[in-house]
Scaffold this active site. Structure first.
Site, PDB file in Angstrom:
ATOM      1  N   SER A   1      53.955  29.574  69.001  1.00  0.00           N
ATOM      2  CA  SER A   1      54.182  28.255  68.423  1.00  0.00           C
ATOM      3  C   SER A   1      52.862  27.515  68.297  1.00  0.00           C
ATOM      4  O   SER A   1      51.864  27.858  68.929  1.00  0.00           O
ATOM      5  CB  SER A   1      55.150  27.460  69.300  1.00  0.00           C
ATOM      6  OG  SER A   1      54.631  27.336  70.606  1.00  0.00           O
TER       7      SER A   1
ATOM      8  N   HIS B   1      51.365  27.202  65.349  1.00  0.00           N
ATOM      9  CA  HIS B   1      50.765  27.645  64.095  1.00  0.00           C
ATOM     10  C   HIS B   1      51.708  27.444  62.920  1.00  0.00           C
ATOM     11  O   HIS B   1      51.486  27.988  61.844  1.00  0.00           O
ATOM     12  CB  HIS B   1      50.386  29.125  64.191  1.00  0.00           C
ATOM     13  CG  HIS B   1      49.446  29.430  65.311  1.00  0.00           C
ATOM     14  ND1 HIS B   1      48.251  28.775  65.480  1.00  0.00           N
ATOM     15  CD2 HIS B   1      49.546  30.313  66.340  1.00  0.00           C
ATOM     16  CE1 HIS B   1      47.643  29.236  66.564  1.00  0.00           C
ATOM     17  NE2 HIS B   1      48.410  30.168  67.106  1.00  0.00           N
TER      18      HIS B   1
ATOM     19  N   HIS C   1      42.946  29.215  67.793  1.00  0.00           N
ATOM     20  CA  HIS C   1      43.301  28.808  69.156  1.00  0.00           C
ATOM     21  C   HIS C   1      42.175  28.009  69.795  1.00  0.00           C
ATOM     22  O   HIS C   1      42.219  27.719  70.987  1.00  0.00           O
ATOM     23  CB  HIS C   1      43.597  30.039  70.019  1.00  0.00           C
ATOM     24  CG  HIS C   1      44.611  30.954  69.429  1.00  0.00           C
ATOM     25  ND1 HIS C   1      44.264  32.130  68.792  1.00  0.00           N
ATOM     26  CD2 HIS C   1      45.961  30.853  69.343  1.00  0.00           C
ATOM     27  CE1 HIS C   1      45.353  32.731  68.358  1.00  0.00           C
ATOM     28  NE2 HIS C   1      46.401  31.974  68.667  1.00  0.00           N
TER      29      HIS C   1
ATOM     30  N   ASP D   1      45.936  -2.039  56.505  1.00  0.00           N
ATOM     31  CA  ASP D   1      45.085  -0.910  56.835  1.00  0.00           C
ATOM     32  C   ASP D   1      43.608  -1.251  56.816  1.00  0.00           C
ATOM     33  O   ASP D   1      42.763  -0.360  56.899  1.00  0.00           O
ATOM     34  CB  ASP D   1      45.365   0.261  55.880  1.00  0.00           C
ATOM     35  CG  ASP D   1      45.414  -0.184  54.420  1.00  0.00           C
ATOM     36  OD1 ASP D   1      45.022  -1.337  54.148  1.00  0.00           O
ATOM     37  OD2 ASP D   1      45.843   0.609  53.585  1.00  0.00           O
TER      38      ASP D   1
ATOM     39  N   CYS E   1      40.960  -4.306  52.506  1.00  0.00           N
ATOM     40  CA  CYS E   1      40.887  -5.320  51.440  1.00  0.00           C
ATOM     41  C   CYS E   1      39.448  -5.506  50.965  1.00  0.00           C
ATOM     42  O   CYS E   1      39.185  -5.580  49.766  1.00  0.00           O
ATOM     43  CB  CYS E   1      41.455  -6.645  51.949  1.00  0.00           C
ATOM     44  SG  CYS E   1      41.459  -7.962  50.711  1.00  0.00           S
TER      45      CYS E   1
ATOM     46  N   SER F   1      45.910  -4.740  44.907  1.00  0.00           N
ATOM     47  CA  SER F   1      45.031  -5.759  44.318  1.00  0.00           C
ATOM     48  C   SER F   1      44.558  -5.349  42.936  1.00  0.00           C
ATOM     49  O   SER F   1      44.511  -6.171  42.005  1.00  0.00           O
ATOM     50  CB  SER F   1      43.816  -6.006  45.225  1.00  0.00           C
ATOM     51  OG  SER F   1      44.212  -6.518  46.474  1.00  0.00           O
TER      52      SER F   1
ATOM     53  N   THR G   1      49.810 -14.778  49.999  1.00  0.00           N
ATOM     54  CA  THR G   1      49.140 -13.745  49.215  1.00  0.00           C
ATOM     55  C   THR G   1      48.000 -14.386  48.436  1.00  0.00           C
ATOM     56  O   THR G   1      47.802 -15.607  48.487  1.00  0.00           O
ATOM     57  CB  THR G   1      50.104 -13.072  48.216  1.00  0.00           C
ATOM     58  OG1 THR G   1      50.444 -14.023  47.194  1.00  0.00           O
ATOM     59  CG2 THR G   1      51.366 -12.567  48.912  1.00  0.00           C
TER      60      THR G   1
ATOM     61  N   PRO H   1      43.525 -12.156  53.544  1.00  0.00           N
ATOM     62  CA  PRO H   1      42.262 -11.699  52.947  1.00  0.00           C
ATOM     63  C   PRO H   1      42.261 -11.747  51.424  1.00  0.00           C
ATOM     64  O   PRO H   1      41.228 -12.035  50.809  1.00  0.00           O
ATOM     65  CB  PRO H   1      42.133 -10.260  53.460  1.00  0.00           C
ATOM     66  CG  PRO H   1      43.520  -9.845  53.836  1.00  0.00           C
ATOM     67  CD  PRO H   1      44.193 -11.092  54.316  1.00  0.00           C
TER      68      PRO H   1
END
Length: 491
Positions: free
Chosen positions: A57, A59, A134, A314, A317, A360, A407, A470
């Protein structure tokens, strides 16, 4: 330090993962009492090979994910190549073995077995070349570089005739290329690596008959890739193209990658001739100075905007707006922009839609496209006010945001309300524009205390939103840059 894993227990993780694979795949069954997955139609396969696969397991999707393809598996991703519909599995094994195949991996960091520490350590500026799945030590450690550079190093090593294990790939060779995700690489990076590999191979005169990109032989969550080259002829390609019910085998196009036309020219729109009846227009030099000021402003705000964005998204901006600024700068270097404001805004909209990215880019593109329309007939102050109105209307219609939703629309809306005064006879350009900019900046600051009603911030608890939006800050900064550039020219 042991890394976090979403498992029930270390001891039972392999059994649980295998059970999940079989539970969600009607073509597979578990062999009771064993860690073995079988084809569900096993009883009907009289005299045929039902399973030729095996391995530990971690892989996945090899090995059980390829049952039904007649998998030939081993310790490298090159062993994934096989054939599903042959008179003799041994004949397929012999064909692949004799054809010539090679694999080389590279990783940015290690993986960790559940309940254990990372399998090896790498410095922040190092990558491991030629490592095993591995975590076995590789050929050497190299400095972090661009995707193009790393792919070139990998292909140079794989095809170097001084290496005993090299693949005899040269100009004129026909190959199947596999770009294999070792488990932790993003789709974004995988696509970049695939593009680099195709360009590099074709630049060496190698014909890529087929390309497989995805996760075939992983090493848990190792952030890395392996490249595999398989020399092929038409008979072997037929074996690779044969139909299969294997759940993890990609839906690969059965056509050559090399030689295919994969870029279509974008349709071009004829330039509109400037309207001789337009009045109050600005010249190209003035527009260049304004745009340059906007670009400089956005580039200077990149990290500040990113920091504001990390609270609700995230954190890109600033990067998105800087991308727009650099695209505009590159466009300006190519020549003077159109003197017609309508043509200028239309060109900017297309540029931002293509280069800026993110929501944006789409919203600014929509705004500018709509704003250009009222400026086709006239370019006096009332027309510019109407352009602002049209842009705001388009942004609300397609962006589904309203003033007060926290916004960038908040800043633009506030400025638009002040610019209504341009519609009055004898309106003063700078006096009203100055008020509009100050109103936009105040609106941007006011978003600090708003409950987000649209955009990514609407998914975040209001208790965490203690900084201004932002996008609103960026919009206000753009308006400030426009004002200062025009004042500097005495427009």
């Amino acid at each position: 330090m042991t890394s976090k894993k979403l498992v029930n227990s270390v001891a039972g993780c392999a059994d649980d993962a295998l059970a999940g694979l079989v539970a969600c795949n009607p073509n597979l069954q578990l062999l009771q009492g064993h860690r073995v997955a079988l084809r569900s139609d096993l009883d009907s396969l009289k005299g045929q090979v039902a399973l030729l696969s095996g391995g530990g397991s971690g892989h996945e999707p090899a090995h059980a994910g390829f049952i039904g393809k007649g998998m030939l598996t081993g310790v490298i991703a090159g062993a994934v190549f096989t054939s599903p519909a042959v008179g003799s599995i041994l004949a397929a094994i012999r064909a692949v073995a004799q054809a010539g195949t090679g694999t080389l991996g590279v990783s940015l960091a290690s993986c960790s077995v559940p309940g254990s520490k990372p399998t090896f350590e790498l410095s922040a500026d190092e990558v491991e070349l030629g490592l095993g799945i591995h975590g076995e030590a590789g050929v050497r450690r190299i400095k972090m570089a661009t995707a193009d550079k790393i792919v070139a190093i990998m292909l140079d090593h794989m095809t170097n005739s001084s290496n005993v294990s090299h693949v005899p790939v040269q100009s004129g060779s026909s190959v199947v290329l596999m770009v294999n995700n070792l488990g932790g690489l993003s789709f974004l990076e995988l696509g970049i690596i695939a593009d680099a590999a195709v360009r590099s191979l074709e630049g060496r005169g190698v014909k890529i008959a087929r390309a497989l990109v995805g996760t075939f032989m992983s090493a848990l969550e190792m952030p890395g890739i392996s490249l595999t080259l398989l020399l092929v002829d038409e008979p072997l390609l037929k074996l690779i193209d044969a139909d299969t019910t294997a759940s993890a085998w990609p839906n690969m196009a059965k056509v050559s990658v090399t030689g295919r036309t994969w870029i279509r020219a974008a349709p071009t729109e004829p330039l509109e001739a400037p309207d001789s009846t337009a009045t109050g227009g600005t010249d190209s030099k003035q527009m260049v100075l304004v745009l340059e000021r906007v670009c400089t402003t956005l580039l200077g705000l990149e990290e500040h905007l990113n920091a504001l964005d990390r609270a609700a998204g995230d954190g890109d901006c600033g990067t998105t707006h800087s991308r727009a600024a650099r695209a505009i700068q590159g466009w300006l270097k190519e020549g003077q922009p159109p003197a017609s404001p309508a043509q200028l805004l239309s060109k900017l909209s297309l540029l931002l839609l293509e280069k800026m990215g993110g929501s944006s880019g789409a919203l600014y593109g929509l705004f500018l496209t709509a704003a250009a329309q009222p400026l086709k007939a006239k370019t006096d102050l009332p027309a510019w006010s109407a352009a602002m109105d049209a842009g705001l209307e388009a942004m609300q219609k397609y962006g589904k945001a309203a003033p007060g939703d926290r916004t960038m629309l908040d800043s633009l809306w506030a400025a638009g309300q002040e610019l209504q005064a341009w519609k009055s006879p004898g309106a003063n350009l700078f006096q009203i524009l100055t008020k509009a900019v100050k109103s936009a900046e105040a609106a941007a600051e006011a978003t600090r205390n708003m409950e987000a009603g649209a955009g990514r911030a609407s998914y975040i608890s209001s208790a965490r939103l203690d900084q201004p939006d932002p996008g609103a800050v960026a919009a206000a900064a753009i308006l400030r840059a426009i004002l200062e550039a025009l004042q500097g020219q005495g427009a």
